[in-house]
Every structure is written in structure tokens, then in C-alpha cells.
Write an enzyme that holds these catalytic residues in place. Sequence first.
Site, short mmCIF file in Angstrom:
data_model
loop_
_atom_site.label_atom_id
_atom_site.label_comp_id
_atom_site.label_asym_id
_atom_site.label_seq_id
_atom_site.Cartn_x
_atom_site.Cartn_y
_atom_site.Cartn_z
CE1 TYR A 30 25.44 -11.25 50.63
CE2 TYR A 30 26.30 -9.39 49.40
CZ TYR A 30 25.80 -9.92 50.57
OH TYR A 30 25.67 -9.13 51.69
CG HIS A 82 19.23 -14.91 48.54
ND1 HIS A 82 17.98 -15.51 48.41
CD2 HIS A 82 18.98 -13.73 49.19
CE1 HIS A 82 17.04 -14.73 48.94
NE2 HIS A 82 17.62 -13.65 49.42
CG ASP A 99 16.66 -17.83 46.48
OD1 ASP A 99 16.54 -16.76 45.85
OD2 ASP A 99 16.52 -17.89 47.72
CG ASN A 128 13.29 -10.06 51.66
OD1 ASN A 128 12.17 -10.04 52.16
ND2 ASN A 128 14.38 -10.24 52.38
#
Length: 196
Positions: free
Chosen positions: A16, A21, A94, A116
Site C-alpha cells: 500500500y 489511501h 485521503d 473507514n
Amino acid sequence: MAIKLIAGLGNIGARYFNTRHNVGSKYVELLAKKYRVILSKSDMLCGYVGKLALENNVVYLLIPDSYMNNNGLAISKFVDFYQLHVEEILIAHDDLDLPPGVIRIKLGKKNNDSHNGLRDIVVRLNNQFNFYRLRIGIGHPGEKSKVINFVLNKPSIYEKLRIDNVINEVILYTENIAAKNFVKVMNQLHSYKPNV
């Protein structure tokens, strides 16, 4: 009350790194680099932690050592350990609703269901939502069904340049952010024009 904690949200792991994100954690990494702050792993606080000494304030930096959906654990542990008020927290994350190269600062709102990481923070802080948010624009893929794939992938070179440029720009106003001189910061950033 001044800002005492700046936390950058993201997903842990090489997969990631540099994804859309993770722009929140990237902001904290670049902030630490600018001020030569070492971010050290803390198992107790479930993240990477550093201490930024400014002229009129001390600010802790935090990158949670977890996936986005569980980023709230590190925030809540930090708040409990240092006895922070939620108004002393700035969360960098983000934002799909802002284009790349745009940053906004705002006080949290009650309903953060679209993100989230923010949702997990609110739950773990016993439904307290009035922390500050540094919203880093990443743009939107256009369709809701494409959002997950979009945020978990890297931005284009053009988007990355715009995001990096505006992050570097907001870092210049760190002391104003810590002192909550948000009007001054946003006056500068609203007139900021990315050079790409």
C-alpha cells in the site's frame, strides 16, 4: 487548545506504499522528514511515533501500524495514554471529494461513514467526532463501484506530483496548524496553485 497530535491514516505494508489511501500517512512521513523527527515503532501505542518540538508547541506525530479499518486503535491508545482532548487532534486522510492538489482543514462532523478510517476513530473514541481533519484530495473514479480499487492503487504521475506539491506546501504552515491558526493556513492554501 493547541494541536497535540497529528496522525496520518493509511494501510500498513509495502503493498500500500504510495497508494491514494495512504496520503495521510505520507503527509506525516514528509512532515517528520522536514523536521528531522524519527518515527519509532511503539507496540504499546500501536504505531510509529515521533515528537516534533516547535517554537511554541510540542506535537506528537503518529502513523498507525494497522490497516485503515483499524487505524482508530492507535489513535484511541494515544489519546488515553497522553490524556488528550479530541480537539487537540488533527487527522490527515485521503478525500475522494477533493481533486488532487487540493487540501482543506475542517472540524469533524458527526457522520463520517464514507471513510473507514474516520469511522473507526469515532467509534473507538466513544463517538467523539470533533477532532480536526486535514483532507488531502485524491479525486474520484467517477463511479462508486470503482472506489475501492481506486483508493488502493497508486495515483498517476500527474496526480502524484499535485498531491506531493500540496503536501509540501501545507507542511510550511505546520506551526500555524499546531497553533490552530487555520484561517491563515487556509487563506494561503486556497490561493495555492499547483505548478503541474
